[in-house]
Design a protein around this motif. Structure first.
Motif, PDB file in Angstrom:
ATOM      1  N   ARG A  30       9.483 -27.848  20.070  1.00  0.00           N
ATOM      2  CA  ARG A  30       9.862 -29.434  19.891  1.00  0.00           C
ATOM      3  C   ARG A  30       7.913 -29.992  20.264  1.00  0.00           C
ATOM      4  O   ARG A  30       7.622 -30.347  19.509  1.00  0.00           O
ATOM      5  CB  ARG A  30      10.621 -30.133  20.481  1.00  0.00           C
ATOM      6  CG  ARG A  30      11.516 -30.271  20.060  1.00  0.00           C
ATOM      7  CD  ARG A  30      12.999 -31.242  20.980  1.00  0.00           C
ATOM      8  NE  ARG A  30      13.669 -31.025  19.599  1.00  0.00           N
ATOM      9  CZ  ARG A  30      14.919 -30.361  21.101  1.00  0.00           C
ATOM     10  NH1 ARG A  30      14.799 -29.896  21.617  1.00  0.00           N
ATOM     11  NH2 ARG A  30      16.033 -30.351  19.888  1.00  0.00           N
ATOM     12  N   LYS A  32       5.221 -27.983  19.749  1.00  0.00           N
ATOM     13  CA  LYS A  32       4.897 -27.328  19.214  1.00  0.00           C
ATOM     14  C   LYS A  32       3.788 -26.601  20.012  1.00  0.00           C
ATOM     15  O   LYS A  32       2.539 -26.213  19.354  1.00  0.00           O
ATOM     16  CB  LYS A  32       4.125 -28.245  17.861  1.00  0.00           C
ATOM     17  CG  LYS A  32       4.115 -29.713  17.666  1.00  0.00           C
ATOM     18  CD  LYS A  32       4.999 -28.603  16.057  1.00  0.00           C
ATOM     19  CE  LYS A  32       5.360 -29.277  14.959  1.00  0.00           C
ATOM     20  NZ  LYS A  32       6.333 -28.576  14.384  1.00  0.00           N
ATOM     21  N   LYS A  33       4.036 -25.900  21.039  1.00  0.00           N
ATOM     22  CA  LYS A  33       3.865 -25.075  22.038  1.00  0.00           C
ATOM     23  C   LYS A  33       3.751 -23.857  21.633  1.00  0.00           C
ATOM     24  O   LYS A  33       2.811 -22.060  21.949  1.00  0.00           O
ATOM     25  CB  LYS A  33       3.857 -24.947  23.441  1.00  0.00           C
ATOM     26  CG  LYS A  33       3.419 -26.757  23.633  1.00  0.00           C
ATOM     27  CD  LYS A  33       2.359 -27.003  24.274  1.00  0.00           C
ATOM     28  CE  LYS A  33       2.180 -28.300  25.020  1.00  0.00           C
ATOM     29  NZ  LYS A  33       0.836 -28.258  25.340  1.00  0.00           N
ATOM     30  N   GLN A  55      11.144 -26.000  13.663  1.00  0.00           N
ATOM     31  CA  GLN A  55       9.575 -25.419  13.429  1.00  0.00           C
ATOM     32  C   GLN A  55       9.794 -23.995  12.292  1.00  0.00           C
ATOM     33  O   GLN A  55       9.462 -23.154  12.290  1.00  0.00           O
ATOM     34  CB  GLN A  55       9.123 -25.190  14.383  1.00  0.00           C
ATOM     35  CG  GLN A  55       7.331 -25.260  14.458  1.00  0.00           C
ATOM     36  CD  GLN A  55       6.243 -24.384  15.588  1.00  0.00           C
ATOM     37  OE1 GLN A  55       7.147 -24.476  16.877  1.00  0.00           O
ATOM     38  NE2 GLN A  55       5.360 -24.241  15.271  1.00  0.00           N
ATOM     39  N   CYS A  58       6.640 -21.442  11.825  1.00  0.00           N
ATOM     40  CA  CYS A  58       6.621 -20.529  12.998  1.00  0.00           C
ATOM     41  C   CYS A  58       6.983 -18.904  12.357  1.00  0.00           C
ATOM     42  O   CYS A  58       7.976 -19.242  12.462  1.00  0.00           O
ATOM     43  CB  CYS A  58       6.734 -20.284  14.218  1.00  0.00           C
ATOM     44  SG  CYS A  58       6.967 -20.261  15.998  1.00  0.00           S
TER      45      CYS A  58
END
Length: 108
Positions: A30, A32-33, A55, A58
């Motif tokens: 969530r 975006k790491k 995501q 990814c």
């Protein structure tokens, strides 16, 4: 012989660059790491769908079992891991391609 992928992920964990388990991975996705998702080959479709919906772009791999990843991460079982550093993700992807090539009878 232990896979280089497990060794790289272990190194990433010691560096604090791995999210382990569905709740931690969801949290990092969530934010975006996460730069690479590793799913255990025996992860449930629900777990996979839950994470990839957050995501979908990814990169992700299916490797090892929940118990293999759990043992490597110091947990009972781990169905999903999130790699948080691009340099570790690149190394894991390269080793994954090399290992899959060896399994298919190819060499580098």
């Amino acid at each position: 012989m232990k896979s280089k992928i497990f060794k790289l992920v272990g190194l990433a964990r010691r560096a604090g660059k791995v999210a382990v388990g569905i709740s931690m991975v969801e949290k990092m996705v969530r934010r975006k790491k996460v730069v690479l998702l590793l799913f255990a080959e025996d992860a449930t479709l629900n777990t996979i769908d839950k994470v990839l919906r957050l995501q979908p772009e990814c990169p992700h791999l299916f490797f090892g079992s929940k118990h293999d990843w759990g043992a490597a991460m110091g947990h009972e079982a781990a169905a999903v891991l999130g790699i948080l550093a691009p340099n570790f993700a690149d190394g894991i992807l390269a080793n994954y391609a090399a290992e899959k090539g060896k399994q298919n009878g190819k060499s580098n």
